[in-house]
Design a protein around this motif. Structure first.
Motif, PDB file in Angstrom:
ATOM      1  N   ALA A 313       4.583 -12.532  -8.398  1.00 27.81           N
ATOM      2  CA  ALA A 313       3.498 -12.076  -7.532  1.00 27.81           C
ATOM      3  C   ALA A 313       4.053 -11.565  -6.206  1.00 27.81           C
ATOM      4  N   ALA A 314       5.051 -12.263  -5.648  1.00 27.02           N
ATOM      5  CA  ALA A 314       5.656 -11.825  -4.397  1.00 27.02           C
ATOM      6  C   ALA A 314       6.265 -10.445  -4.538  1.00 27.02           C
ATOM      7  N   LEU A 315       6.892 -10.202  -5.666  1.00 30.07           N
ATOM      8  CA  LEU A 315       7.491  -8.901  -5.919  1.00 30.07           C
ATOM      9  C   LEU A 315       6.433  -7.844  -6.184  1.00 30.07           C
ATOM     10  N   SER A 316       5.374  -8.220  -6.857  1.00 30.95           N
ATOM     11  CA  SER A 316       4.333  -7.279  -7.249  1.00 30.95           C
ATOM     12  C   SER A 316       3.572  -6.717  -6.055  1.00 30.95           C
ATOM     13  N   TYR A 317       3.338  -7.568  -5.039  1.00 32.06           N
ATOM     14  CA  TYR A 317       2.479  -7.157  -3.926  1.00 32.06           C
ATOM     15  C   TYR A 317       3.256  -6.804  -2.656  1.00 32.06           C
ATOM     16  N   VAL A 318       4.578  -6.723  -2.735  1.00 32.77           N
ATOM     17  CA  VAL A 318       5.354  -6.438  -1.537  1.00 32.77           C
ATOM     18  C   VAL A 318       5.098  -5.024  -1.020  1.00 32.77           C
ATOM     19  N   ASP A 319       4.845  -4.069  -1.918  1.00 28.35           N
ATOM     20  CA  ASP A 319       4.600  -2.698  -1.466  1.00 28.35           C
ATOM     21  C   ASP A 319       3.354  -2.628  -0.589  1.00 28.35           C
ATOM     22  N   GLU A 320       2.314  -3.356  -0.983  1.00 25.01           N
ATOM     23  CA  GLU A 320       1.092  -3.357  -0.177  1.00 25.01           C
ATOM     24  C   GLU A 320       1.313  -4.061   1.160  1.00 25.01           C
ATOM     25  N   TRP A 321       2.113  -5.111   1.137  1.00 28.53           N
ATOM     26  CA  TRP A 321       2.442  -5.815   2.388  1.00 28.53           C
ATOM     27  C   TRP A 321       3.175  -4.886   3.354  1.00 28.53           C
ATOM     28  N   ILE A 322       4.119  -4.131   2.818  1.00 32.09           N
ATOM     29  CA  ILE A 322       4.883  -3.211   3.655  1.00 32.09           C
ATOM     30  C   ILE A 322       3.990  -2.102   4.206  1.00 32.09           C
ATOM     31  N   ALA A 323       3.053  -1.643   3.385  1.00 37.11           N
ATOM     32  CA  ALA A 323       2.189  -0.543   3.800  1.00 37.11           C
ATOM     33  C   ALA A 323       1.134  -0.978   4.815  1.00 37.11           C
ATOM     34  N   ALA A 324       0.819  -2.263   4.837  1.00 36.69           N
ATOM     35  CA  ALA A 324      -0.211  -2.744   5.762  1.00 36.69           C
ATOM     36  C   ALA A 324       0.268  -2.601   7.196  1.00 36.69           C
ATOM     37  N   PRO A 325      -0.631  -2.263   8.137  1.00 35.86           N
ATOM     38  CA  PRO A 325      -0.254  -2.232   9.545  1.00 35.86           C
ATOM     39  C   PRO A 325       0.288  -3.586   9.966  1.00 35.86           C
ATOM     40  N   LEU A 326       1.210  -3.603  10.886  1.00 36.45           N
ATOM     41  CA  LEU A 326       1.848  -4.833  11.327  1.00 36.45           C
ATOM     42  C   LEU A 326       0.833  -5.866  11.777  1.00 36.45           C
ATOM     43  N   ARG A 327      -0.186  -5.445  12.495  1.00 31.48           N
ATOM     44  CA  ARG A 327      -1.154  -6.411  13.030  1.00 31.48           C
ATOM     45  C   ARG A 327      -2.013  -7.037  11.934  1.00 31.48           C
ATOM     46  N   ASP A 328      -2.064  -6.357  10.751  1.00 36.09           N
ATOM     47  CA  ASP A 328      -2.910  -6.858   9.674  1.00 36.09           C
ATOM     48  C   ASP A 328      -2.101  -7.507   8.558  1.00 36.09           C
ATOM     49  N   ARG A 329      -0.770  -7.533   8.699  1.00 28.80           N
ATOM     50  CA  ARG A 329       0.054  -7.939   7.572  1.00 28.80           C
ATOM     51  C   ARG A 329      -0.211  -9.368   7.137  1.00 28.80           C
ATOM     52  N   GLY A 330      -0.350 -10.275   8.078  1.00 32.37           N
ATOM     53  CA  GLY A 330      -0.583 -11.664   7.713  1.00 32.37           C
ATOM     54  C   GLY A 330      -1.874 -11.843   6.957  1.00 32.37           C
ATOM     55  N   GLN A 331      -2.958 -11.193   7.424  1.00 32.23           N
ATOM     56  CA  GLN A 331      -4.258 -11.310   6.757  1.00 32.23           C
ATOM     57  C   GLN A 331      -4.237 -10.615   5.400  1.00 32.23           C
ATOM     58  N   LYS A 332      -3.555  -9.484   5.325  1.00 39.32           N
ATOM     59  CA  LYS A 332      -3.530  -8.701   4.088  1.00 39.32           C
ATOM     60  C   LYS A 332      -2.871  -9.472   2.953  1.00 39.32           C
ATOM     61  N   SER A 333      -1.736 -10.160   3.282  1.00 40.20           N
ATOM     62  CA  SER A 333      -1.005 -10.847   2.231  1.00 40.20           C
ATOM     63  C   SER A 333      -1.779 -12.022   1.685  1.00 40.20           C
ATOM     64  N   ARG A 334      -2.752 -12.549   2.419  1.00 38.68           N
ATOM     65  CA  ARG A 334      -3.568 -13.639   1.926  1.00 38.68           C
ATOM     66  C   ARG A 334      -4.606 -13.170   0.905  1.00 38.68           C
ATOM     67  N   SER A 335      -5.018 -11.901   0.999  1.00 38.90           N
ATOM     68  CA  SER A 335      -6.135 -11.439   0.169  1.00 38.90           C
ATOM     69  C   SER A 335      -5.723 -10.460  -0.926  1.00 38.90           C
ATOM     70  N   LEU A 336      -4.430 -10.258  -1.105  1.00 37.74           N
ATOM     71  CA  LEU A 336      -3.997  -9.257  -2.070  1.00 37.74           C
ATOM     72  C   LEU A 336      -4.234  -9.693  -3.509  1.00 37.74           C
ATOM     73  N   SER A 337      -4.019 -10.983  -3.787  1.00 38.14           N
ATOM     74  CA  SER A 337      -4.012 -11.386  -5.190  1.00 38.14           C
ATOM     75  C   SER A 337      -4.640 -12.748  -5.372  1.00 38.14           C
ATOM     76  N   PRO A 338      -5.340 -12.954  -6.467  1.00 36.00           N
ATOM     77  CA  PRO A 338      -5.856 -14.289  -6.769  1.00 36.00           C
ATOM     78  C   PRO A 338      -4.749 -15.268  -7.110  1.00 36.00           C
ATOM     79  N   GLU A 339      -3.523 -14.735  -7.349  1.00 32.66           N
ATOM     80  CA  GLU A 339      -2.412 -15.625  -7.670  1.00 32.66           C
ATOM     81  C   GLU A 339      -1.824 -16.252  -6.405  1.00 32.66           C
ATOM     82  N   ALA A 340      -2.183 -15.737  -5.238  1.00 31.62           N
ATOM     83  CA  ALA A 340      -1.634 -16.279  -4.004  1.00 31.62           C
ATOM     84  C   ALA A 340      -2.032 -17.733  -3.865  1.00 31.62           C
ATOM     85  N   VAL A 341      -1.071 -18.573  -3.516  1.00 31.40           N
ATOM     86  CA  VAL A 341      -1.354 -20.000  -3.395  1.00 31.40           C
ATOM     87  C   VAL A 341      -2.082 -20.247  -2.106  1.00 31.40           C
TER      88      VAL A 341
END
Length: 342
Positions: A313-341
């Motif tokens: 999952a970390a590998l799968s969603y890294v592209d979206e994390w990188i593309a997210a604006p810096l100020r939104d990166r923390g929030q974005k990575s929480r909502s990308l996938s239902p697999e996120a713990v």
């Protein structure tokens, strides 16, 4: 926390009385603590046994822990005891060289060498680099590795006299940490006409230098300064003799990124060779996706921890994390996938 009060208790079939008294001395009650323990007995053996048992319990609690002290004015206060952080969890290029230098300095033969030549037995290090690159983490790890307590000075709040008194109270073997030293060790070029540097600290650069070099600076101590802005430091502060070794903590390159990935997902438990190779391949792929020298190790770890149970999952969603604006990166990575713990 220290408190005013008393109570009775039993110890080995003996009734003892305990009393703590805080004597008010302005804002620093910690310096004025009176502890009394009484026992109705013809022998002092009971109290000696109690003190020995307390000492053994105190030492037991310190095992595999690092004690951190901070200054309260011109006094030291114990603030926390933390589990030793393994050096393997801190990743930067000069780690081995720094560790070897500090271990060599603490060797008893090195102390004898300094003493025979009447050279002050002190060692200074400057750790510099962007925030989140591991400077503070390395200080905690190296203290645990070498069984040192850490004494942290909030140097922007102390004047010359208080700083001198603090150094005079240091134990002979310890690590003293001056974080964000650029707040006070600013070069003269930056001091002139610099309105953005914030309020001036109550001490002086000359007072700081005198304390570092003076007779009140105990032999055997390790001085560690950290800064995000080495270019702002006055050269007098970091000249050889005060700072003996400098280490740069950099943003993550591909090798560091891969090491961080493996650190998060390799738990050290027995596993199959197939799983180890899978994590190795995922780490390599992850490091290719993450741009070099753009993210701090702390940012990368923060992202990976959200998927700590699923390297895929970390590998799968890294592209979206990188593309997210810096100020939104923390929030974005929480909502990308239902697999996120959680």
């Amino acid at each position: 926390m220290p408190w005013n009060g008393s109570f009775f208790f039993w110890f080995r079939a003996n009734l003892l009385a305990y009393r703590t008294e805080l004597k008010d001395s302005g804002t620093r009650k910690e310096e004025e603590i009176s502890i009394t323990c009484l026992c109705l007995s013809r022998s002092s053996r009971v109290l000696k046994d109690l003190l020995e048992e307390c000492r053994e319990e105190y030492l037991r609690q310190l095992e595999n822990n690092t004690t951190i002290y901070e200054n309260n004015g011109d006094s030291w206060v114990k603030v926390v005891t933390k589990p030793i952080r393994p050096l393997s969890t801190v990743i930067f290029k000069q780690k081995d060289a720094l560790l070897e230098d500090i271990q060599g300095f603490l060797d008893p033969q090195t102390q004898d060498w300094f003493a025979r030549r009447a050279i002050p037995y002190r060692r200074g290090y400057l750790l510099y680099g962007p925030p989140g690159t591991g400077k503070s983490s390395f200080c905690l790890s190296i203290a645990g590795e070498l069984d040192l307590d850490i004494y942290t000075v909030n140097i922007s709040t102390v004047n010359d006299q208080a700083l001198k008194k603090l150094f005079s109270k240091l134990p002979q073997k310890c690590a003293i940490l001056l974080e964000d030293i650029d707040a006070v060790g600013t070069s003269r070029a930056f001091m002139v006409g610099d309105e953005s540097s914030g309020p001036r600290w109550p001490g002086t650069l000359s007072g700081l230098l005198n304390t570092l070099d003076g007779v009140t600076s105990h032999e055997g101590r390790i001085l560690i300064m950290t800064t995000n802005h080495r270019e702002k430091l006055d050269e007098a502060l970091i000249r050889p003799g005060r700072i003996d070794m400098q280490a740069e903590f950099q943003l993550a390159d591909a090798r560091t990124t891969a090491q961080i990935f493996k650190l998060v997902f390799e738990d050290g438990k027995p596993t199959t060779e197939e799983k180890m190779l899978a994590i190795e391949r995922a780490a390599t792929e992850f490091s290719r996706k993450v741009m070099e020298n753009r993210y701090s190790p702390a940012e990368i770890i923060s992202y990976l921890l959200r998927y700590r149970n699923s390297p895929a999952a970390a590998l799968s969603y890294v592209d979206e994390w990188i593309a997210a604006p810096l100020r939104d990166r923390g929030q974005k990575s929480r909502s990308l996938s239902p697999e996120a713990v959680p």
